[in-house]
Structures are given as C-alpha cells and as structure tokens.
Write a protein that holds these residues in place. Sequence first.
Motif, PDB file in Angstrom:
ATOM      1  N   GLU A   1       0.838  -1.205   0.000  1.00 35.79           N
ATOM      2  CA  GLU A   1       0.000   0.000   0.000  1.00 35.79           C
ATOM      3  C   GLU A   1       0.874   1.257   0.000  1.00 35.79           C
ATOM      4  OE1 GLU A   1      -3.591   2.086  -0.043  1.00 35.79           O
ATOM      5  OE2 GLU A   1      -3.448  -0.102   0.035  1.00 35.79           O
ATOM      6  N   LYS A   2       1.966   1.228   0.770  1.00 31.72           N
ATOM      7  CA  LYS A   2       2.884   2.373   0.798  1.00 31.72           C
ATOM      8  C   LYS A   2       3.547   2.577  -0.567  1.00 31.72           C
ATOM      9  CE  LYS A   2       4.027   1.967   5.727  1.00 31.72           C
ATOM     10  NZ  LYS A   2       5.092   1.612   6.694  1.00 31.72           N
ATOM     11  N   LEU A   3       3.916   1.482  -1.223  1.00 29.86           N
ATOM     12  CA  LEU A   3       4.511   1.591  -2.558  1.00 29.86           C
ATOM     13  C   LEU A   3       3.527   2.246  -3.526  1.00 29.86           C
ATOM     14  CD1 LEU A   3       6.265  -1.883  -2.957  1.00 29.86           C
ATOM     15  CD2 LEU A   3       7.353   0.322  -2.486  1.00 29.86           C
ATOM     16  N   LYS A   4       2.288   1.832  -3.427  1.00 27.12           N
ATOM     17  CA  LYS A   4       1.248   2.400  -4.291  1.00 27.12           C
ATOM     18  C   LYS A   4       1.119   3.912  -4.059  1.00 27.12           C
ATOM     19  CE  LYS A   4      -3.774   2.245  -4.873  1.00 27.12           C
ATOM     20  NZ  LYS A   4      -5.030   1.618  -4.390  1.00 27.12           N
ATOM     21  N   HIS A   5       1.096   4.311  -2.787  1.00 32.68           N
ATOM     22  CA  HIS A   5       0.929   5.730  -2.475  1.00 32.68           C
ATOM     23  C   HIS A   5       2.178   6.540  -2.805  1.00 32.68           C
ATOM     24  CE1 HIS A   5      -3.067   5.423  -0.923  1.00 32.68           C
ATOM     25  NE2 HIS A   5      -2.726   4.591   0.044  1.00 32.68           N
ATOM     26  N   SER A   6       3.323   5.869  -2.969  1.00 36.83           N
ATOM     27  CA  SER A   6       4.547   6.580  -3.352  1.00 36.83           C
ATOM     28  C   SER A   6       4.568   6.905  -4.850  1.00 36.83           C
ATOM     29  CB  SER A   6       5.776   5.736  -3.002  1.00 36.83           C
ATOM     30  OG  SER A   6       5.924   4.639  -3.894  1.00 36.83           O
ATOM     31  N   GLY A   7       3.568   6.385  -5.583  1.00 38.22           N
ATOM     32  CA  GLY A   7       3.484   6.659  -7.017  1.00 38.22           C
ATOM     33  C   GLY A   7       3.959   5.526  -7.905  1.00 38.22           C
ATOM     34  N   LEU A   8       4.430   4.423  -7.303  1.00 40.24           N
ATOM     35  CA  LEU A   8       4.890   3.283  -8.095  1.00 40.24           C
ATOM     36  C   LEU A   8       3.688   2.584  -8.733  1.00 40.24           C
ATOM     37  CD1 LEU A   8       7.392   1.559  -8.847  1.00 40.24           C
ATOM     38  CD2 LEU A   8       6.897   0.167  -6.837  1.00 40.24           C
ATOM     39  N   THR A   9       3.819   2.243  -9.997  1.00 42.50           N
ATOM     40  CA  THR A   9       2.774   1.511 -10.715  1.00 42.50           C
ATOM     41  C   THR A   9       2.952   0.020 -10.449  1.00 42.50           C
ATOM     42  OG1 THR A   9       2.834   3.212 -12.427  1.00 42.50           O
ATOM     43  CG2 THR A   9       1.716   1.161 -12.976  1.00 42.50           C
ATOM     44  N   VAL A  10       1.838  -0.671 -10.149  1.00 42.04           N
ATOM     45  CA  VAL A  10       1.922  -2.073  -9.725  1.00 42.04           C
ATOM     46  C   VAL A  10       0.916  -2.923 -10.496  1.00 42.04           C
ATOM     47  CG1 VAL A  10       1.678  -3.686  -7.787  1.00 42.04           C
ATOM     48  CG2 VAL A  10       2.638  -1.401  -7.391  1.00 42.04           C
ATOM     49  N   LEU A  11       1.396  -4.072 -10.984  1.00 43.56           N
ATOM     50  CA  LEU A  11       0.513  -5.132 -11.479  1.00 43.56           C
ATOM     51  C   LEU A  11       0.665  -6.301 -10.517  1.00 43.56           C
ATOM     52  CD1 LEU A  11      -1.440  -6.355 -13.556  1.00 43.56           C
ATOM     53  CD2 LEU A  11       0.550  -7.106 -14.878  1.00 43.56           C
ATOM     54  N   LEU A  12      -0.426  -6.660  -9.872  1.00 45.99           N
ATOM     55  CA  LEU A  12      -0.420  -7.638  -8.786  1.00 45.99           C
ATOM     56  C   LEU A  12      -1.216  -8.867  -9.185  1.00 45.99           C
ATOM     57  CD1 LEU A  12      -0.094  -8.412  -5.711  1.00 45.99           C
ATOM     58  CD2 LEU A  12      -2.201  -7.109  -5.317  1.00 45.99           C
ATOM     59  N   ALA A  13      -0.555 -10.013  -9.258  1.00 45.03           N
ATOM     60  CA  ALA A  13      -1.235 -11.291  -9.479  1.00 45.03           C
ATOM     61  C   ALA A  13      -1.467 -11.933  -8.123  1.00 45.03           C
ATOM     62  CB  ALA A  13      -0.401 -12.203 -10.373  1.00 45.03           C
ATOM     63  N   GLU A  14      -2.703 -12.286  -7.824  1.00 46.67           N
ATOM     64  CA  GLU A  14      -3.028 -12.752  -6.473  1.00 46.67           C
ATOM     65  C   GLU A  14      -4.198 -13.730  -6.496  1.00 46.67           C
ATOM     66  OE1 GLU A  14      -2.599 -13.478  -3.458  1.00 46.67           O
ATOM     67  OE2 GLU A  14      -1.097 -11.998  -2.976  1.00 46.67           O
ATOM     68  N   GLN A  15      -4.124 -14.732  -5.601  1.00 47.88           N
ATOM     69  CA  GLN A  15      -5.279 -15.588  -5.333  1.00 47.88           C
ATOM     70  C   GLN A  15      -6.106 -15.047  -4.179  1.00 47.88           C
ATOM     71  OE1 GLN A  15      -5.078 -19.998  -5.426  1.00 47.88           O
ATOM     72  NE2 GLN A  15      -2.875 -19.704  -5.696  1.00 47.88           N
ATOM     73  N   ASN A  16      -5.451 -14.319  -3.277  1.00 48.42           N
ATOM     74  CA  ASN A  16      -6.124 -13.780  -2.101  1.00 48.42           C
ATOM     75  C   ASN A  16      -6.983 -12.583  -2.518  1.00 48.42           C
ATOM     76  OD1 ASN A  16      -6.792 -12.427   0.339  1.00 48.42           O
ATOM     77  ND2 ASN A  16      -5.039 -13.372   1.372  1.00 48.42           N
ATOM     78  N   LEU A  17      -8.256 -12.854  -2.728  1.00 54.65           N
ATOM     79  CA  LEU A  17      -9.169 -11.845  -3.276  1.00 54.65           C
ATOM     80  C   LEU A  17      -9.280 -10.621  -2.376  1.00 54.65           C
ATOM     81  CD1 LEU A  17     -11.309 -11.082  -5.428  1.00 54.65           C
ATOM     82  CD2 LEU A  17     -12.995 -12.294  -4.039  1.00 54.65           C
ATOM     83  N   GLU A  18      -9.380 -10.841  -1.073  1.00 55.77           N
ATOM     84  CA  GLU A  18      -9.575  -9.721  -0.151  1.00 55.77           C
ATOM     85  C   GLU A  18      -8.376  -8.772  -0.174  1.00 55.77           C
ATOM     86  OE1 GLU A  18     -10.453 -11.285   3.665  1.00 55.77           O
ATOM     87  OE2 GLU A  18     -12.402 -12.103   3.083  1.00 55.77           O
ATOM     88  N   VAL A  19      -7.177  -9.331  -0.118  1.00 58.52           N
ATOM     89  CA  VAL A  19      -5.970  -8.505  -0.153  1.00 58.52           C
ATOM     90  C   VAL A  19      -5.872  -7.758  -1.474  1.00 58.52           C
ATOM     91  CG1 VAL A  19      -3.436  -8.562  -0.230  1.00 58.52           C
ATOM     92  CG2 VAL A  19      -4.662  -9.901   1.491  1.00 58.52           C
ATOM     93  N   ALA A  20      -6.097  -8.471  -2.575  1.00 58.75           N
ATOM     94  CA  ALA A  20      -5.968  -7.869  -3.907  1.00 58.75           C
ATOM     95  C   ALA A  20      -6.930  -6.699  -4.085  1.00 58.75           C
ATOM     96  CB  ALA A  20      -6.210  -8.924  -4.983  1.00 58.75           C
ATOM     97  N   LEU A  21      -8.167  -6.870  -3.633  1.00 58.08           N
ATOM     98  CA  LEU A  21      -9.159  -5.806  -3.833  1.00 58.08           C
ATOM     99  C   LEU A  21      -8.908  -4.617  -2.921  1.00 58.08           C
ATOM    100  CD1 LEU A  21     -12.488  -7.772  -4.424  1.00 58.08           C
ATOM    101  CD2 LEU A  21     -10.946  -6.751  -6.094  1.00 58.08           C
ATOM    102  N   ARG A  22      -8.355  -4.854  -1.757  1.00 65.80           N
ATOM    103  CA  ARG A  22      -8.028  -3.711  -0.886  1.00 65.80           C
ATOM    104  C   ARG A  22      -6.911  -2.868  -1.482  1.00 65.80           C
ATOM    105  NH1 ARG A  22      -9.082  -7.319   3.665  1.00 65.80           N
ATOM    106  NH2 ARG A  22      -6.880  -7.914   3.738  1.00 65.80           N
ATOM    107  N   LEU A  23      -6.009  -3.498  -2.219  1.00 63.86           N
ATOM    108  CA  LEU A  23      -4.860  -2.789  -2.761  1.00 63.86           C
ATOM    109  C   LEU A  23      -5.113  -2.161  -4.127  1.00 63.86           C
ATOM    110  CD1 LEU A  23      -2.019  -5.319  -1.840  1.00 63.86           C
ATOM    111  CD2 LEU A  23      -2.314  -3.027  -0.893  1.00 63.86           C
ATOM    112  N   SER A  24      -6.049  -2.705  -4.893  1.00 69.55           N
ATOM    113  CA  SER A  24      -6.127  -2.402  -6.329  1.00 69.55           C
ATOM    114  C   SER A  24      -7.176  -1.354  -6.670  1.00 69.55           C
ATOM    115  CB  SER A  24      -6.426  -3.683  -7.112  1.00 69.55           C
ATOM    116  OG  SER A  24      -5.434  -4.653  -6.863  1.00 69.55           O
TER     117      SER A  24
END
Length: 231
Positions: free
Chosen positions: A175-198
């Motif tokens: 989440e901190k990386l995202k707020h620092s402006g870094l662009t992220v493509l996240l592959a995840e099985q953990n739906l809850e974590v992925a949706l909170r971040l994306s």
Amino acid sequence: MLSVDKIHTYYGLSHILFDVSLAVDQGECVCLLGRNGAGKSTTMRSIMGLTPPKKGTVQFKGVDCTGKKPFRMVRCGMGYVPDDRRVFADLSVGENLEISARNYQEGGWDKDRVYRFFPALEKIDGRRAGFLSGGEQQMLTIGRALMTNPELLLLDEPTEGLAPLVVNMLEEQIEKLKHSGLTVLLAEQNLEVALRLSDRGYVIDNGSIRYHGSREDLQQNEEVRNKYLCV
C-alpha cells in the motif's frame, strides 16, 4: 504504462494463454485474479520476457518490447517479484540487494532505503538467503526488485504460503509503494488482499481474461467471484 494486446503463450506445445489483453496506467495498482493454474504467473512471465508470447504484443511506456530479454526489461524500468522468490541462496541478504542495484538517482531505492522499508532485513544483513523464513525471503525478493528502481513493479503471488501476520505486513508495505506513485501489477489468489490494494482488476481463467472491472465491480459481482475465483 503497460499494454498487453492479444498475447498467446506456449510452454512447448502446450497452449497456455489465449488472446490475453490488459492495460495498466501510470500510478495504478491493477490486480490479476484467478485460481491456481489459471494463467496468472504465465501472464507475468510473458510480460517480463521469461516466456515470450508467440502472438500478440507487449508495450511498455509506449514501446513494443515483446520478447525482449528480462534484463533489458529491467533496464527499461520494470521490476519483477516471482512467485517462487528465487533468492540467491548462497549470498547474504545484503549481497542479494547489492547485486541487484540499478538505475539509482537521488531519492531512489538503495540498500539503506530498503532496510528502512523492511527493518527486519537489516537485522539479518549478513545471513545467507537460503536460511531465511518464507516471509523474510519474500521481503528480500521485493527489496531486490526495488533496488532496480522500477517504474512498474510486477508482483506475482506475494502473499502465497505466508502466515497471516506476514500477509498483513506485506499488504501495508505494498500500500505504501502504491501511495509513493509506483505503478503495480499484482497477481493474487487472495481476493480480499488484492481488492483492498487495487484500483481495477482482471479475472483470468483457463488462460483467458473473463472479466474486467473496477474494485467496486469485483466486490459486488458475486456471480463472477463464484464462477472464477472460488476454490
């Protein structure tokens, strides 16, 4: 920043990805969701050049880079965290980071900044990476990717097989990386974590993109979740 257009990828004669398209804009965190074996990791490997697609194109920052070698993708500004971590087992934590340093500019990522980001790693700077726990290896793998000073970070299953406390810590740091402006493509099985971040998400199943929508769309679309994401 990233545009994947109708790629088809094979392992030998096995056709794995079928007509996969996705896009990531600068500053976004986009998730790629799917069950185990759905094609998430192959999509990441195709983008990174580890398993180049036989058809379709991969554009990064507007440049066609389909099939470029992974080291060239890193030089262009793409970082990669593989699902199997791939630490250099015989090197220390510090050596794993130092060997990956690229593209440093004032205020960028160096070893000191990685240690501020993951304080637990500084305490084990001299320990061989092969003796680390799963959570420590995952922190090291992310830190190693950050040492390349990427503009786009590909995170492949960063929470897989980790204890809940470690998952929570990694989620906070991503989440901190995202707020620092870094662009992220996240592959995840953990739906809850992925949706909170994306901000947005794609759902892949049997090597094809089945759905694309905002975080809110994915949270509310029970039919898609039950059909493609439930074990």
